[in-house]
Scaffold this active site. Structure first.
Site, PDB file in Angstrom:
ATOM      1  N   ASP A  21       0.792  -1.241   0.000  1.00 34.48           N
ATOM      2  CA  ASP A  21       0.000   0.000   0.000  1.00 34.48           C
ATOM      3  C   ASP A  21       0.823   1.289   0.000  1.00 34.48           C
ATOM      4  O   ASP A  21       0.435   2.274   0.649  1.00 34.48           O
ATOM      5  CB  ASP A  21      -0.983   0.005   1.184  1.00 34.48           C
ATOM      6  CG  ASP A  21      -1.958  -1.164   1.140  1.00 34.48           C
ATOM      7  OD1 ASP A  21      -1.847  -2.005   0.229  1.00 34.48           O
ATOM      8  OD2 ASP A  21      -2.827  -1.239   2.020  1.00 34.48           O
ATOM      9  N   GLU A  39      -4.655  -0.893  -1.450  1.00 35.94           N
ATOM     10  CA  GLU A  39      -5.971  -0.948  -0.818  1.00 35.94           C
ATOM     11  C   GLU A  39      -6.909  -0.023  -1.575  1.00 35.94           C
ATOM     12  O   GLU A  39      -6.571   1.135  -1.829  1.00 35.94           O
ATOM     13  CB  GLU A  39      -5.879  -0.501   0.655  1.00 35.94           C
ATOM     14  CG  GLU A  39      -7.243  -0.553   1.351  1.00 35.94           C
ATOM     15  CD  GLU A  39      -7.208  -0.039   2.791  1.00 35.94           C
ATOM     16  OE1 GLU A  39      -6.127   0.235   3.320  1.00 35.94           O
ATOM     17  OE2 GLU A  39      -8.312   0.087   3.369  1.00 35.94           O
ATOM     18  N   LYS A  87      -6.762  -4.950  -3.251  1.00 39.66           N
ATOM     19  CA  LYS A  87      -7.412  -5.601  -2.103  1.00 39.66           C
ATOM     20  C   LYS A  87      -8.425  -4.659  -1.469  1.00 39.66           C
ATOM     21  O   LYS A  87      -8.195  -3.459  -1.375  1.00 39.66           O
ATOM     22  CB  LYS A  87      -6.350  -6.016  -1.071  1.00 39.66           C
ATOM     23  CG  LYS A  87      -5.554  -4.864  -0.454  1.00 39.66           C
ATOM     24  CD  LYS A  87      -4.418  -5.404   0.392  1.00 39.66           C
ATOM     25  CE  LYS A  87      -3.624  -4.322   1.081  1.00 39.66           C
ATOM     26  NZ  LYS A  87      -4.331  -3.598   2.133  1.00 39.66           N
ATOM     27  N   LYS A  91      -7.724  -4.570   4.824  1.00 42.52           N
ATOM     28  CA  LYS A  91      -6.419  -4.181   5.352  1.00 42.52           C
ATOM     29  C   LYS A  91      -5.410  -5.305   5.083  1.00 42.52           C
ATOM     30  O   LYS A  91      -4.322  -5.064   4.606  1.00 42.52           O
ATOM     31  CB  LYS A  91      -6.517  -3.869   6.854  1.00 42.52           C
ATOM     32  CG  LYS A  91      -7.543  -2.779   7.205  1.00 42.52           C
ATOM     33  CD  LYS A  91      -7.291  -1.472   6.474  1.00 42.52           C
ATOM     34  CE  LYS A  91      -8.293  -0.386   6.866  1.00 42.52           C
ATOM     35  NZ  LYS A  91      -8.227   0.780   5.952  1.00 42.52           N
ATOM     36  N   VAL A 141       3.081   0.428   4.273  1.00 45.94           N
ATOM     37  CA  VAL A 141       2.368   1.310   5.210  1.00 45.94           C
ATOM     38  C   VAL A 141       0.929   0.832   5.357  1.00 45.94           C
ATOM     39  O   VAL A 141       0.370   0.274   4.417  1.00 45.94           O
ATOM     40  CB  VAL A 141       2.410   2.767   4.706  1.00 45.94           C
ATOM     41  CG1 VAL A 141       3.844   3.260   4.659  1.00 45.94           C
ATOM     42  CG2 VAL A 141       1.737   2.960   3.355  1.00 45.94           C
ATOM     43  N   THR A 142       0.356   1.083   6.524  1.00 44.37           N
ATOM     44  CA  THR A 142       1.031   1.508   7.735  1.00 44.37           C
ATOM     45  C   THR A 142       1.372   0.276   8.584  1.00 44.37           C
ATOM     46  O   THR A 142       0.716  -0.749   8.475  1.00 44.37           O
ATOM     47  CB  THR A 142       0.180   2.487   8.584  1.00 44.37           C
ATOM     48  OG1 THR A 142      -1.047   1.836   8.964  1.00 44.37           O
ATOM     49  CG2 THR A 142      -0.170   3.731   7.770  1.00 44.37           C
ATOM     50  N   CYS A 201      -2.175  -2.167   7.719  1.00 46.87           N
ATOM     51  CA  CYS A 201      -2.142  -3.149   6.627  1.00 46.87           C
ATOM     52  C   CYS A 201      -0.932  -4.079   6.673  1.00 46.87           C
ATOM     53  O   CYS A 201      -1.031  -5.236   6.266  1.00 46.87           O
ATOM     54  CB  CYS A 201      -2.252  -2.433   5.294  1.00 46.87           C
ATOM     55  SG  CYS A 201      -3.887  -1.684   5.092  1.00 46.87           S
ATOM     56  N   GLN A 220       7.972 -13.311  22.042  1.00 44.73           N
ATOM     57  CA  GLN A 220       7.648 -14.727  22.291  1.00 44.73           C
ATOM     58  C   GLN A 220       8.341 -15.646  21.287  1.00 44.73           C
ATOM     59  O   GLN A 220       7.741 -16.574  20.757  1.00 44.73           O
ATOM     60  CB  GLN A 220       6.136 -14.958  22.251  1.00 44.73           C
ATOM     61  CG  GLN A 220       5.345 -14.063  23.211  1.00 44.73           C
ATOM     62  CD  GLN A 220       3.865 -14.355  23.177  1.00 44.73           C
ATOM     63  OE1 GLN A 220       3.424 -15.410  23.614  1.00 44.73           O
ATOM     64  NE2 GLN A 220       3.104 -13.415  22.654  1.00 44.73           N
TER      65      GLN A 220
HETATM   66  N1  TIU Z   1      -2.773   0.480   4.141  1.00 49.86           N
HETATM   67  C1  TIU Z   1      -3.214   0.796   5.348  1.00 49.86           C
HETATM   68  O1  TIU Z   1      -2.512   0.680   6.337  1.00 49.86           O
HETATM   69  N2  TIU Z   1      -4.490   1.320   5.439  1.00 49.86           N
HETATM   70  C2  TIU Z   1      -4.915   2.158   6.400  1.00 49.86           C
HETATM   71  O2  TIU Z   1      -6.073   2.523   6.446  1.00 49.86           O
HETATM   72  N3  TIU Z   1      -3.986   2.608   7.297  1.00 49.86           N
HETATM   73  C3  TIU Z   1      -4.143   3.555   8.254  1.00 49.86           C
HETATM   74  O3  TIU Z   1      -3.237   3.697   9.078  1.00 49.86           O
HETATM   75  N4  TIU Z   1      -5.228   4.301   8.279  1.00 49.86           N
END
Ligand code: TIU
Length: 228
Positions: free
Chosen positions: A32, A80, A137, A140, A165-166, A170, A210
């Site tokens: 993403d 996304e 996709k 997330k 990210v992030t 995702c 862990q």
């Molecule tokens: N790709 C992804 O992480 N989608 C999000 O919506 N991330 C946010 O941090 N909002």
């Protein structure tokens, strides 16, 4: 950087211990890296986030991407977003947080998180090239509602190196989905970013805790050195 094709296993210093992969069975996931999350005027900023916090992940990821391309190892980019008619968008996702701008609404980079809009595209610095998989996709996690698992199994992939990210949204969702499917996952800490420093730290810490309950955390420099 080495130009020879690596044969045999590669071991990368990582936490909680070395991450070892077979180059014939590894894929790089670039999750993403879209203008909607990385640039002003996109979905990320519409949620109230400072998008400049993610930009540090671009250059390290570019170096890893170039290394994968040089070796002809598998590269997969994810995005996304939703169909233009929003038929794959749950009301629960559209309405979450009661935002002033919703997915599918017009923003400065076109319709937010909608396929075909400028904001939905991957940033030019990390744009896909011919031969690389681009996976759209709706959720997330990159496995949910996609053919990612089929694509990976068809190539015999067993190890994933994750960037994107992030970190706690995702990337974490995808890593957990992958781990439950039996893939071994290494997240490169300098190739991922979050709008929230504390979530970045926590996501990486819980991932590798862990004994590597979900997987490994390493760096691009250690990966590049190990391959070299
Ligand atoms: N790709 C992804 O992480 N989608 C999000 O919506 N991330 C946010 O941090 N909002």
């Amino acid at each position: 950087m080495s130009t020879h094709t690596t044969t045999g296993a590669v071991s990368v210093p990582a936490e909680p211990y070395e991450f070892t992969f077979d180059p014939a069975r590894v894929a790089l996931l670039c999750i993403d890296f879209q203008r909607d999350f990385m640039e002003k005027g996109g979905f990320g900023e519409s949620l109230g986030n400072d998008v400049s916090t993610l930009r540090g992940s671009i250059e390290p990821t570019k170096a890893v991407l170039e290394m994968f391309r040089a070796h002809d190892w598998m590269v997969i980019h994810t995005r996304e977003g939703h169909r233009e008619d929003l038929s794959d968008l749950f009301p629960a996702k559209r309405d979450r947080g009661n935002p002033t701008l919703r997915i599918g609404d017009d923003g400065p980079m076109g319709r937010l998180l909608t396929r075909g809009s400028a904001g939905h595209e991957i940033i030019p610095e990390l744009a896909p090239i011919e031969g690389e998989v681009v996976l759209d996709k709706p959720g997330k996690g990159a496995f949910y509602g996609t053919d990612l698992e089929t694509i990976l199994r068809a190539r015999g992939i067993t190890s994933l190196i994750l960037t994107g990210v992030t970190t706690e949204v995702c990337v974490q969702s995808t890593a957990r989905e992958a781990n439950d499917r039996g893939f071994e996952c290494l997240i490169l800490s300098d190739c991922t970013g979050s709008y929230f420093p504390e979530f970045y730290e926590s996501a990486l810490n819980m991932f590798k805790a862990q004994g590597g309950i979900v997987g490994w955390v390493g760096t691009s420099t250690d990966l590049l050195a190990a391959v070299d």
